[in-house]
Design a protein around this motif. Sequence first.
Motif, PDB file in Angstrom:
ATOM      1  N   ALA A  41       0.829  -1.211   0.000  1.00  0.00           N
ATOM      2  CA  ALA A  41       0.000   0.000   0.000  1.00  0.00           C
ATOM      3  C   ALA A  41       0.865   1.263   0.000  1.00  0.00           C
ATOM      4  CB  ALA A  41      -0.928  -0.005   1.211  1.00  0.00           C
ATOM      5  N   ALA A  42       2.045   1.192   0.605  1.00  0.00           N
ATOM      6  CA  ALA A  42       2.954   2.345   0.645  1.00  0.00           C
ATOM      7  C   ALA A  42       3.845   2.415  -0.589  1.00  0.00           C
ATOM      8  CB  ALA A  42       3.821   2.283   1.903  1.00  0.00           C
ATOM      9  N   GLY A  43       3.688   1.459  -1.505  1.00  0.00           N
ATOM     10  CA  GLY A  43       4.511   1.453  -2.711  1.00  0.00           C
ATOM     11  C   GLY A  43       5.962   1.161  -2.433  1.00  0.00           C
ATOM     12  N   ALA A  44       6.225   0.244  -1.482  1.00  0.00           N
ATOM     13  CA  ALA A  44       7.599  -0.041  -1.069  1.00  0.00           C
ATOM     14  C   ALA A  44       7.901  -1.523  -1.191  1.00  0.00           C
ATOM     15  CB  ALA A  44       7.821   0.415   0.378  1.00  0.00           C
ATOM     16  N   ASP A  45       9.184  -1.834  -1.360  1.00  0.00           N
ATOM     17  CA  ASP A  45       9.653  -3.213  -1.272  1.00  0.00           C
ATOM     18  C   ASP A  45       9.840  -3.556   0.199  1.00  0.00           C
ATOM     19  OD1 ASP A  45       9.795  -3.697  -4.059  1.00  0.00           O
ATOM     20  OD2 ASP A  45      11.726  -2.670  -4.165  1.00  0.00           O
ATOM     21  N   LEU A  46       9.483  -4.787   0.564  1.00  0.00           N
ATOM     22  CA  LEU A  46       9.626  -5.244   1.942  1.00  0.00           C
ATOM     23  C   LEU A  46      10.631  -6.386   1.964  1.00  0.00           C
ATOM     24  CD1 LEU A  46       8.546  -5.051   4.915  1.00  0.00           C
ATOM     25  CD2 LEU A  46       6.969  -6.898   4.302  1.00  0.00           C
ATOM     26  N   PHE A  47      11.635  -6.276   2.849  1.00  0.00           N
ATOM     27  CA  PHE A  47      12.672  -7.291   2.970  1.00  0.00           C
ATOM     28  C   PHE A  47      12.617  -7.885   4.375  1.00  0.00           C
ATOM     29  CE2 PHE A  47      14.035  -4.332  -0.261  1.00  0.00           C
ATOM     30  CZ  PHE A  47      14.564  -5.146  -1.262  1.00  0.00           C
ATOM     31  N   ALA A  48      12.583  -9.221   4.461  1.00  0.00           N
ATOM     32  CA  ALA A  48      12.552  -9.914   5.751  1.00  0.00           C
ATOM     33  C   ALA A  48      13.973 -10.103   6.259  1.00  0.00           C
ATOM     34  CB  ALA A  48      11.850 -11.261   5.616  1.00  0.00           C
ATOM     35  N   VAL A  49      14.247  -9.606   7.444  1.00  0.00           N
ATOM     36  CA  VAL A  49      15.608  -9.557   7.983  1.00  0.00           C
ATOM     37  C   VAL A  49      15.949 -10.830   8.731  1.00  0.00           C
ATOM     38  CG1 VAL A  49      17.126  -8.387   9.606  1.00  0.00           C
ATOM     39  CG2 VAL A  49      15.569  -7.062   8.188  1.00  0.00           C
ATOM     40  N   GLY A  50      17.063 -11.454   8.342  1.00  0.00           N
ATOM     41  CA  GLY A  50      17.697 -12.501   9.147  1.00  0.00           C
ATOM     42  C   GLY A  50      16.783 -13.603   9.601  1.00  0.00           C
ATOM     43  N   GLU A  51      15.965 -14.154   8.701  1.00  0.00           N
ATOM     44  CA  GLU A  51      15.061 -15.217   9.122  1.00  0.00           C
ATOM     45  C   GLU A  51      15.767 -16.559   9.227  1.00  0.00           C
ATOM     46  OE1 GLU A  51      11.684 -15.096   6.503  1.00  0.00           O
ATOM     47  OE2 GLU A  51      10.726 -13.560   7.742  1.00  0.00           O
ATOM     48  N   ALA A  52      16.773 -16.784   8.384  1.00  0.00           N
ATOM     49  CA  ALA A  52      17.546 -18.033   8.412  1.00  0.00           C
ATOM     50  C   ALA A  52      18.820 -17.805   7.619  1.00  0.00           C
ATOM     51  CB  ALA A  52      16.737 -19.187   7.820  1.00  0.00           C
ATOM     52  N   ASP A  53      19.788 -18.696   7.820  1.00  0.00           N
ATOM     53  CA  ASP A  53      20.982 -18.592   6.999  1.00  0.00           C
ATOM     54  C   ASP A  53      20.734 -19.249   5.646  1.00  0.00           C
ATOM     55  OD1 ASP A  53      21.284 -21.356   7.226  1.00  0.00           O
ATOM     56  OD2 ASP A  53      22.755 -21.226   8.834  1.00  0.00           O
ATOM     57  N   SER A  54      21.745 -19.271   4.804  1.00  0.00           N
ATOM     58  CA  SER A  54      21.563 -19.777   3.447  1.00  0.00           C
ATOM     59  C   SER A  54      21.231 -21.260   3.416  1.00  0.00           C
ATOM     60  CB  SER A  54      22.837 -19.528   2.639  1.00  0.00           C
ATOM     61  OG  SER A  54      23.945 -20.148   3.280  1.00  0.00           O
ATOM     62  N   SER A  55      21.519 -21.961   4.518  1.00  0.00           N
ATOM     63  CA  SER A  55      21.197 -23.384   4.588  1.00  0.00           C
ATOM     64  C   SER A  55      19.873 -23.636   5.283  1.00  0.00           C
ATOM     65  CB  SER A  55      22.320 -24.131   5.339  1.00  0.00           C
ATOM     66  OG  SER A  55      23.563 -23.944   4.690  1.00  0.00           O
ATOM     67  N   GLY A  56      19.171 -22.553   5.624  1.00  0.00           N
ATOM     68  CA  GLY A  56      17.885 -22.701   6.287  1.00  0.00           C
ATOM     69  C   GLY A  56      17.981 -22.907   7.783  1.00  0.00           C
ATOM     70  N   HIS A  57      19.147 -22.682   8.380  1.00  0.00           N
ATOM     71  CA  HIS A  57      19.329 -22.886   9.810  1.00  0.00           C
ATOM     72  C   HIS A  57      18.973 -21.622  10.598  1.00  0.00           C
ATOM     73  CE1 HIS A  57      22.513 -26.084   8.573  1.00  0.00           C
ATOM     74  NE2 HIS A  57      21.294 -26.587   8.598  1.00  0.00           N
ATOM     75  N   GLU A  58      18.607 -21.829  11.854  1.00  0.00           N
ATOM     76  CA  GLU A  58      18.219 -20.724  12.732  1.00  0.00           C
ATOM     77  C   GLU A  58      19.417 -19.831  13.038  1.00  0.00           C
ATOM     78  OE1 GLU A  58      16.057 -20.167  17.097  1.00  0.00           O
ATOM     79  OE2 GLU A  58      16.824 -22.106  16.447  1.00  0.00           O
ATOM     80  N   LEU A  59      19.149 -18.527  13.124  1.00  0.00           N
ATOM     81  CA  LEU A  59      20.201 -17.567  13.449  1.00  0.00           C
ATOM     82  C   LEU A  59      20.167 -17.225  14.933  1.00  0.00           C
ATOM     83  CD1 LEU A  59      19.938 -15.057  10.467  1.00  0.00           C
ATOM     84  CD2 LEU A  59      21.455 -17.007  10.707  1.00  0.00           C
ATOM     85  N   ARG A  60      21.336 -16.942  15.483  1.00  0.00           N
ATOM     86  CA  ARG A  60      21.421 -16.474  16.861  1.00  0.00           C
ATOM     87  C   ARG A  60      21.096 -14.989  16.926  1.00  0.00           C
ATOM     88  NH1 ARG A  60      26.156 -19.132  16.039  1.00  0.00           N
ATOM     89  NH2 ARG A  60      27.321 -17.179  16.141  1.00  0.00           N
ATOM     90  N   ARG A  61      20.949 -14.500  18.152  1.00  0.00           N
ATOM     91  CA  ARG A  61      20.562 -13.110  18.347  1.00  0.00           C
ATOM     92  C   ARG A  61      21.547 -12.151  17.699  1.00  0.00           C
ATOM     93  NH1 ARG A  61      22.404  -8.166  21.152  1.00  0.00           N
ATOM     94  NH2 ARG A  61      20.507  -6.984  21.536  1.00  0.00           N
ATOM     95  N   GLU A  62      22.843 -12.356  17.922  1.00  0.00           N
ATOM     96  CA  GLU A  62      23.822 -11.429  17.371  1.00  0.00           C
ATOM     97  C   GLU A  62      23.850 -11.484  15.847  1.00  0.00           C
ATOM     98  OE1 GLU A  62      26.103 -15.155  18.738  1.00  0.00           O
ATOM     99  OE2 GLU A  62      24.444 -13.896  19.423  1.00  0.00           O
TER     100      GLU A  62
END
Length: 666
Positions: free
Chosen positions: A252-273
Motif C-alpha cells: 500500500a505504501a509502494g515499497a519493497d519489503l525485505f525480511a531480515v535474518g530469518e535463516a541462513d543460506s542453509s535454512g538454519h536458525e540464526l542467533r541473536r547477534e
Amino acid sequence: MGTTTVTSRRLATMLRATLTKDGRAGRALLAWAEEHRADFWPAPRRKKAEDSAERKLSWTRLGALVEAMAEDPLPDELALAAGNVATVLGFDAQQRGVLEAGLALTFHPRIAKLRWALEMAHEDVARIAGLLAGAEPMAAGNMVRNSLAVELGLLDIEMTHGGGVSLYVSWWFEDVLARGGHDPERLIEALAGKRQAAALSLDDFPAMDGDIAFLARLLGGTLDGQAEGINILLHGPPGVGKTELARALAAAAGADLFAVGEADSSGHELRREQRVAALLRAQRALQQGGRALLLFDEMEDMIGDAAPSGPAKRFANRAGSKIFVNRMLESNKVPVIWTSNAIDNVDAAYLRRMSFVLRLDHPRGADRDRVLARMAASEGTAPGAALSALARQMPETTSVARVAMRAARIAGGGSDDDQRIARALVVGVSGRAIGEVRASGPLDLDLFESDPPVADLVARLTRPGGEPDWSVLLAGPPGTGKTQLAGEVAERFGRALVTRRASDLMSKWVGETEQNIAQAFRDAVAEGAVLMFDEADSLLYDRATATRSWEVSQVNEMLTWLDRHPLPVFAATNDLRRLDPAALRRFTFKLNLRPLGAVAARQAFARFFDQSAPVGLDRLAGLTPGDFAVVARQLRVSGSREPAALLAALEAELAVKPGTMAVMGF
C-alpha cells in the motif's frame, strides 16, 4: 579488471618495513617469500653458480627484491564483488580497503597462506589488514575491529591459540560470494533479506478503527519525507496474519519489503547477534535510496537467548545492550515493521520507541467468514459448515484453517474433513478440549421478548462506523438468553467476548475486589474485547443497604470504570431490584428480557425441534429460549421427538423453576 590496493607486493613491502628479521613473524614472511619465489620473481634461467648463490632468500635480499615482486592482486571476481558490496553499503575508501584485505587474507591463494603463517607466529592479522587499508600503525588494529565490515558481519575476528589474532571472511559472506556476490541485484537481497510479496490487500484486514489505514499513511509519509526512527510493532497470537499485514502495508505504501535474518543460506536458525548484524546490514544496504521497508519477525529475538522461568514464565538471561537497541530504534533510516507473539516479554524501553503498536487478534464475525472464504478459494474448495461453526466457537481456528483445507483436499475432500483436521490442530495448539460443535447461523433475535425490541438495538449497536463506548444492562429471569445476546453482539461487532462473573472478581481481602474489577476493564481494553459482567447485582448492589465501607468502595469502582471505559460493556442480572440506582444511569441502554410469548414460543419450537408447534404449547406460559435448549440437548442423549413428549419435557422444565419473578421495568 577490478581495482584493488591489496597485492602480495604491497603486503610484503609493508611487513618487511614493520617486522624484524629475528622475530617469528619476520621468519614466517621470509619463508613465505622463499616458497613463492618463482611466482613473485619470474626470470630466465641463470647460470648454475648464480642460481645456487641466490637460491636461499635472506632478510637483506628480500628488502632489495621486494620492489621487483609481481603485483599478484586480488582475483578479478573478488575485486568486483568487493566493489559491489562497498557501493551497496556505502563504504568509504578505507572501509573498502578493510573489506578487500579480509577477502585477500581469506581467499587469495598466496596471501591466505601468509595469513596462516602469521597467525602461527602470534601476529595480529587485524592490525595487518588495517595497515593494508591505509590506517596509521598505532590505530590499525582498532580501526579494523570497529570497521563496518566487522560490525555488519562480513568479516570475523578471533583469537588464535598462543595469542594471535585472526581475520577472515565470515561463513555468511562467503556463502553470499559463492552464490553470486558480483551481481548487484542479488547482492541487495542477500544483504537486506528476502524480498516479500503481498498476497493480500488492506481490504482483507479488519478496519480496527482506522488504525491500519493510518499505518499505511504513516509509512507512505515516512518514505516520502525520508524520516528516521520509524518503527511499527504488530503483535498478537500466532496465526493472526501479522506478517501478511506487514506485506500488505508495504504494498500500500509502494515499497519493497525485505525480511531480515530469518535463516541462513542453509535454512538454519540464526542467533541473536546474527539477526542484529543482519538488521544493521539491511539498514546500510537500503538507506542509499529507493522505497524500502524491513520486516523483523519475532522481536523477542532482540532479548537474545532468554528462556521463560518462574511461575510467571517471565524471560530471564536477556542478552545484548539495551542502550544499543534503543539508539538503533531511534536512528534507523529504513522503517522497520516488527512482529511479536509475546509483547509482555518485550522491554518497555523498546515499546516506548515504537511509532505505533497494533494488536491483531483472530478475526471474528464477517471478517472471519471472509478470511475462511479467501483461504478456501486459494485451495480450490469451500469452507464446510462444520469448519465455519468451529471457527465461530474457537476463533483460533482461522490460524490453522488453510492447513486443514489443504490436508482435506489431499485426502480426497471427504465430508467435514477440514473441520476434523482443524479441530485436532486447535486442540494441539491450545491444549484445551473442545465440546460438541454444532453448525448454526446467527442468533435468532426474534426469540427475544424485550423492551425495547432486541433486533432494532442490535442493528444500532453493530452498525458500521459506530462508536464503541456504549454499555447495555440486560435484566431478566434465567434462560432468557442474556449471555447469548451479548455473544451475538460481540460476534457481529467483530470482537471477542470476555465474561467475568462476580465469583471471579470478589475477594475476602480488603481492596482486592476493586483491583480485580479494574484489571478486568484493563484486560478488555488490551484485548479490544467486549466485556460482560454476569451476576452484576453482586457487584452493583444498592449502596444504601451496605454495612461495610468496602462494600461501598467496590460499587464505586465499578461505577467509575463504567463512566470511562472506551469499549462495549454488558452487565446481566436476574434481579434488577438489587441494583444501586446510580448504576442504572451508567448504562447507555437497558433491556428487559421476558419469557417467550405465544408467537415466539411457537417459533422456538420450530427452530429447536424442526417441526411445527403443537396446540398444547400455548398453555405453557413462562418458557424461555434456555428451556428449549435444555430439551434439545436431552434429545441428543435419548428421548422421543413426538410432540406430546416434547411438551412434557418443556413442562418439566417449567416445574423446576422458582416462583414467578416480579415484573421489571425501567
